[in-house]
Design an enzyme around this catalytic site. Structure first.
Site, PDB file in Angstrom:
ATOM      1  N   GLY A 236      48.679  43.498  41.472  1.00  0.00           N
ATOM      2  CA  GLY A 236      47.933  44.116  42.557  1.00  0.00           C
ATOM      3  C   GLY A 236      46.465  44.277  42.226  1.00  0.00           C
ATOM      4  N   CYS A 237      45.645  44.380  43.269  1.00  0.00           N
ATOM      5  CA  CYS A 237      44.212  44.639  43.089  1.00  0.00           C
ATOM      6  C   CYS A 237      43.799  45.702  44.114  1.00  0.00           C
ATOM      7  CB  CYS A 237      43.400  43.347  43.232  1.00  0.00           C
ATOM      8  SG  CYS A 237      43.500  42.579  44.860  1.00  0.00           S
ATOM      9  N   GLN A 238      42.573  45.649  44.596  1.00  0.00           N
ATOM     10  CA  GLN A 238      42.111  46.674  45.530  1.00  0.00           C
ATOM     11  C   GLN A 238      42.650  46.451  46.936  1.00  0.00           C
ATOM     12  OE1 GLN A 238      40.739  49.359  44.667  1.00  0.00           O
ATOM     13  NE2 GLN A 238      39.480  50.206  46.311  1.00  0.00           N
TER      14      GLN A 238
END
Length: 302
Positions: A236-238
């Site tokens: 996951g990221c932002q």
């Protein structure tokens, strides 16, 4: 890829199930920002669907459509309610940022894109000349529940070879204890708030520099220092852009069980899932912010 983290934070990302619900109500229009060729190969089949590419394929590669906002304004107004989608969730985020920056007031980004739409069994149509055929549904179901997902079989791009799951499925899988969460944001972003599960990893796949955001050349090596290629990872990221690229890199390197989390941390918070904030060596959490994101219409978003 957008390097403006503040612009990303102004985007509301919803999953494909919420997008389907809103489109079915008739108030929202779906803006598909993929190429015309991708659109004809299969598209969302709910309500009023527009196709305005945000990127154009050229002999030199894919480049930004310089007339994107103007072309959108030819078929909609800044007051229209739009849900923006692409193939895997990357282009739609950047397109949504451009629209919000241009003054569009009611725009949502659809995390996971068309691939996640198909893999959740939602209606699609194929365009042949002036004829549309549909609906079509995916066949390779992996997880049988209300938010099922499947292996992506379309080979149009590297994005289509990854498995994108929504934040609710990610939460379910992390609860089993078999999966680890790999957060590929910067250390600064991670400390401001991250998914609250034991064993969360933070290995940035991009770095901020004075020249902009650049790829971490040691990303794979750093992941392999703490994981094996047989580990089950949720990446996951932002907001779901960097994680797509990171998941592609991991799969290309031989990781067998790496899933991309569509919508990223913003969608995780938006759905009221547990988060924690790092202050020095101290963590505070779990947190459920009362107003985690700017909302276009809070009454209809999870």
């Amino acid at each position: 890829m957008s390097t403006n983290s503040s612009s990303e934070s102004n985007v509301v990302t919803i999953d494909v199930l919420k997008a389907n619900e809103l489109l079915s109500d008739g108030q929202y229009r779906y803006l598909d920002v993929r190429t015309e060729e991708e659109f004809k190969n299969g598209r969302v089949d709910v309500g009023d669907v527009l196709n305005v590419p945000s990127m154009i394929d050229t002999p030199e590669g894919r480049v930004k459509n310089p007339n994107f906002v103007e072309e959108v304004l030819q078929v909609s107004t800044k007051d229209d309610y739009l849900i923006v989608g692409c193939q895997g969730g990357g282009r739609s985020l950047n397109a949504t940022i451009d629209l919000v920056d241009a003054g569009f007031k009611n725009v949502y980004n659809m995390g996971g894109g068309y691939l996640a739409w198909v893999e959740n069994g939602l209606p699609v149509a194929v365009v042949t000349g002036d004829t549309q055929t549909g609906p079509l549904i995916s066949q390779n179901s992996i997880l049988q529940n209300q938010h099922s997902f499947s292996i992506m079989n379309t080979k149009s791009s590297l994005e289509s070879q990854i498995i994108t799951i929504d934040v609710l499925i990610a939460n379910d899988l992390l609860h089993t204890g078999k999966y680890r969460y790999l957060d590929v944001r910067t250390e600064e972003e991670f400390k401001k708030g991250h998914v609250d599960f034991d064993g969360v990893l933070n290995i940035p796949n991009m770095f901020n520099t004075p020249e902009g955001r650049v790829k971490n050349p040691n990303f794979l090596e750093e992941v392999q220092q703490v994981c094996t290629k047989d580990d089950h990872l949720i990446v996951g990221c932002q907001s779901g852009v960097r994680s797509v690229s990171a998941t592609v890199d991991l799969l290309d390197a031989g990781f067998k069980h790496a899933y991309n989390m569509g919508g990223g941390y913003l969608a995780w918070v938006q759905n009221g899932l547990p988060v924690t904030v790092v202050t020095g060596d101290t963590k505070t959490g779990s947190l459920s912010p009362a107003s985690p994101l700017p909302m276009v219409n809070p009454s209809i978003v999870k």
